[in-house]
Each structure stands twice: as structure tokens, then as C-alpha cells.
Design an enzyme around this catalytic site. Structure first.
Site, PDB file in Angstrom:
ATOM      1  CB  SER A 121      -0.953   0.009   1.207  1.00 35.32           C
ATOM      2  OG  SER A 121      -2.074  -0.804   0.941  1.00 35.32           O
ATOM      3  CE  LYS A 159      -4.550   1.985  -0.782  1.00 37.84           C
ATOM      4  NZ  LYS A 159      -3.955   0.696  -0.385  1.00 37.84           N
ATOM      5  CB  SER A 171      -4.779   1.684   3.818  1.00 39.30           C
ATOM      6  OG  SER A 171      -3.870   1.120   2.905  1.00 39.30           O
TER       7      SER A 171
END
Length: 426
Positions: free
Chosen positions: A80, A83, A135
Site C-alpha cells: 500500500s 498509494k 488505506s
């Protein structure tokens, strides 16, 4: 004996020359601190172990200097922390007030979600916050589709973005970090990406947010930041963590203390607690042993003798120039005729010789007739590794022995004359 005065003089000069010869004592094997730019009192620091992670890097956010690196160019899965790229692109390529309509694809995205409903409409900034703070993979997909129509097309934009940063060991196929063998990065690349993103004030505000209320059609709750450094590390100001089975635990953290800001990246961590231990070690090491120093302010004008032409020229910095150095070190800065900056010190990290210009410099008119002192290189001169020094103590000893010898010779001369006179008058 008529030659005695001349002999005495020659012996005296010889002893003085001997005393003034270079002495290669142990302390002279390195140039003194004021010549090398090294602190006089250096202690061997303990390097971070980062034993819980496959790859790690620590950089200074202002200069980009690499303070610590371990397997920093190994290609690994990002999870993640992907991102970070999606977030900074969204802030730069769209308006925070844009209204985004959530698609069925976004609604049914795999992994961590903020439970967006199909057809739900949200401002872009809300989705950026839901993605970076909580997230949300569904938020990442909704953002990508709003900007480029599909996740795949948005991934092409992501790759164009990192190429413009000069990064070639990173590739994206989706905006959220879901596992894919063609989605990879390196610790070095992610540090550069985070450094760039953290220059955006709105991005900084979002990733520093610990929690905020969330009101959606299917979910009313709070967005909770998954980056535990924000609550456990003094000065932590972001950035993002991640996890998948393929990537392991990943973490990008930024922290600020005083005028210094550091960015750390950890990839393929073995455990959740382990990556936070490793990151704490990294940041502690950086704050304990380094200083970020501004050597030129924005729009500051300065005259340098350019290192390639040897001529004085006037330069102006178009933005602040920072270097990262060991505590107590004073860096020396030089510029070539093209405006490329060189920081010269044995204790300056990530030198411009390999990293390129640390900051663009705009050269002004050359002033060849102006005579100024050139910038000196504070690096030790290559050679035997020894530095000759003049010993004042040896000179004192030589003078003392010379005077004693002179008196001894004079005394011998007097005794010789007396004995000769006695023989003559007998």
C-alpha cells in the site's frame, strides 16, 4: 682548530634541519580536523541493524543525501505504499473539490476498504484522505477511474510520473498496491517518491492526520491512520505503511526535529512490530549523527572560481541549497561553469559528483578580471595517507642540544689553548 667556528656553525645548521624534517607520528596520519572538515572528536557510531527487513534506506528530505542503505536497489513489492504515488498524482492532476462518482469496480475492490457504495459521490479530497489515512483500496480505484477512466490507464500515468523523477526500478499496474508480479519498486525509488510528495503541503497535511470522522452511504465511522509511527515516534509527520502476503510489511516514514527532516523506507519486513523497530533505529541514527545545513538561500548571489575554468563567476540559486553532513563538519561548496554544484568534504553524504546537481544554479556574467580566493577542497590529498607536520618541540630540542654542543666545543677550545700556552712557556 682554526676551522672550529665554521665547524660549529655547520653542526648547528645541520641539527636545526634535522629537527625541522617531517615527523610522521601516529596523530599525523590524517590531516588535522580544521583542514579535512572532520570533527576533531569523532566516535564510531552504531549503524542501524534493520534485521527485520530485507531492504531499507534513510535520506535527508531536503538534500536527498543517503545516510544509510541496505539492499536499496533490490526490486520488491510495495503493497500500500503505492498509494503515495496515487495520492500525489491526484493532488496535482485534479481539483480537491472535484466530485467523484464511485463505480461498481471500485465498490467491489479487494483488500482494505472504506466501504464506498456504488454510485456514491464524494469530493476528491475525501477519497484521497480515505486512501492515505485508512488505506482504502476502493478509494484508490475510484480516484484512478475518475482521472483516467481505468486503473490500467492510470497506472501508465503513475509510471510516467516516476520516470520523470528519474526512477527506472519501479513499475505500477494498479493504484492501490494489490499484489502483481509486475508491480515493484526499490527502497531508493520510494524514498525519492516520498521526498517529492512531501514537498506538497496538502499531501503533508493528509499523511500527518491520525484520524478524522467519515460519513458515507454504507459506512459511518472514523478514518484511522494505520501508520503507527505517528503515535509512537517523536517528530513523526507521515507517510504510509502497507502489507500483503507477497510484499510482507512495508513502511515509509518521515520525521522532523528542528530544522532536519528525514525519510526512511523499509521493504519486505518480516513482522509488523519489526518494521517499526527498524524504522525507529533508522530515524534515531539519522538524528543522532547528521545535520542538514543550508549553504545557499533562494536567490542568494555568490561568486565562485569555477572548478573547470578556474575563472571567477557570479551565481544565483533559484531555490535553497541544502547539504547533509556529519555533526561538526563544515562543508566546502564549489560550482562549475554550467552551474553544477559540488560539495567537497570527506564527511558529506551523497556528493553531487554522483547525484548530479543538488540544486539548479543559474550562472550570471563571468568576471574574469576579478581576483578572488578560489574554493578549496577540504578532502585529504590522495597519496601515502600521511601528512607531514612541523614539530615545534623538535626544534626546541635541536636548539638546546646545539647550544650545549657549542658550549662544549668552546670549553674544549679554551682547554686546548691553555694547554698549548703551558707547553710554550715551559
Amino acid at each position: 682548530m682554526r676551522r672550529l667556528p665554521g665547524l660549529i656553525t655547520m653542526m648547528f645548521i645541520f641539527l636545526v634541519i634535522l629537527a625541522a624534517e617531517p615527523v610522521f607520528a601516529e596523530e599525523s596520519l590524517q590531516p588535522p580536523a580544521e583542514q579535512t572538515g572532520q570533527p576533531a572528536d569523532q566516535t564510531v557510531e552504531q549503524l542501524p541493524e534493520t534485521q527485520h527487513s530485507e531492504a531499507a534506506i534513510l535520506i535527508d528530505a531536503k538534500s536527498g543525501a543517503v545516510l544509510f542503505a541496505k539492499n536499496e536497489t533490490e526490486r520488491l513489492y510495495p503493497a500500500s505504499i503505492t498509494k503515495i504515488v496515487t495520492g500525489i498524482i491526484a493532488l496535482e492532476q485534479s481539483n480537491p473539490s472535484d466530485i467523484v462518482t464511485v463505480s461498481k469496480t471500485a465498490r467491489n475492490e479487494d483488500g482494505t476498504r472504506i466501504y464506498l457504495a456504488e454510485g456514491e459521490q464524494k469530493p476528491m479530497l475525501d477519497l484521497i484522505e480515505g486512501m492515505l489515512i485508512n488505506s482504502g483500496n476502493d478509494a484508490a480505484t475510484a480516484i484512478a477511474e475518475h482521472i483516467d477512466g481505468t486503473k490500467e490507464q492510470f497506472a501508465e500515468r503513475m509510471n510516467e510520473f516516476v520516470r520523470k523523477l528519474g526512477l527506472w526500478d519501479t513499475n505500477f499496474v494498479n493504484p492501490s498496491g494489490l499484489p502483481d508480479e509486475n508491480q515493484y519498486t526499490t527502497a531508493r525509488d520510494m524514498a525519492r517518491i516520498a521526498q517529492y510528495a512531501m514537498q506538497n503541503e496538502q499531501f503533508r497535511q493528509v499523511v500527518a492526520t491520525k484520524s478524522r470522522p467519515w460519513v458515507g452511504e454504507e459506512w459511518v465511522s472514523k478514518l484511522e491512520n494505520h501508520n503507527k509511527m505517528l503515535g509512537s515516534y517523536e517528530g513523526a509527520i507521515g507517510v504510509k505503511n502497507g502489507f500483503t502476503q507477497a510484499a510482507g510489511y512495508t513502511l515509509v516514514s518521515a520525521a522532523q526535529r528542528g530544522d532536519m527532516e528525514l525519510i526512511g523506507v523499509i521493504l519486505k519486513g518480516a513482522t509488523d512490530s519489526g518494521v517499526y523497530k527498524d524504522m525507529t533505529q533508522l530515524l534515531d541514527y539519522g538524528f543522532a549523527h547528521f545535520t542538514s545545513k543550508q549553504v545557499m538561500a533562494a536567490d542568494e548571489k555568490r561568486t565562485f572560481v569555477t572548478r573547470d575554468t578556474g575563472k571567477p563567476a557570479e551565481f544565483i540559486a533559484d531555490k535553497p541549497l541544502f547539504v547533509t553532513i556529519k555533526d561538526g563538519v563544515v562543508p566546502t561548496v564549489a560550482v562549475d561553469s554550467n552551474g553544477k554544484v559540488y560539495v567537497q568534504s570527506s564527511e558529506v553524504y551523497n556528493p553531487a559528483e554522483t547525484a548530479g546537481a543538488l540544486v539548479p544554479i543559474i550562472p550570471l556574467a563571468e568576471q574574469a578580471e576579478v581576483q578572488i580566493a578560489s574554493v578549496t577542497n577540504s578532502n585529504p590529498v590522495k597519496g601515502s595517507g600521511q601528512s607531514a607536520k612541523f614539530s615545534g618541540w623538535n626544534l626546541g630540542v635541536a636548539i638546546t642540544w646545539s647550544v650545549m654542543l657549542l658550549f662544549m666545543l668552546l670549553a674544549g677550545r679554551i682547554m686546548y689553548v691553555r694547554q698549548r700556552r703551558r707547553r710554550l712557556y715551559k
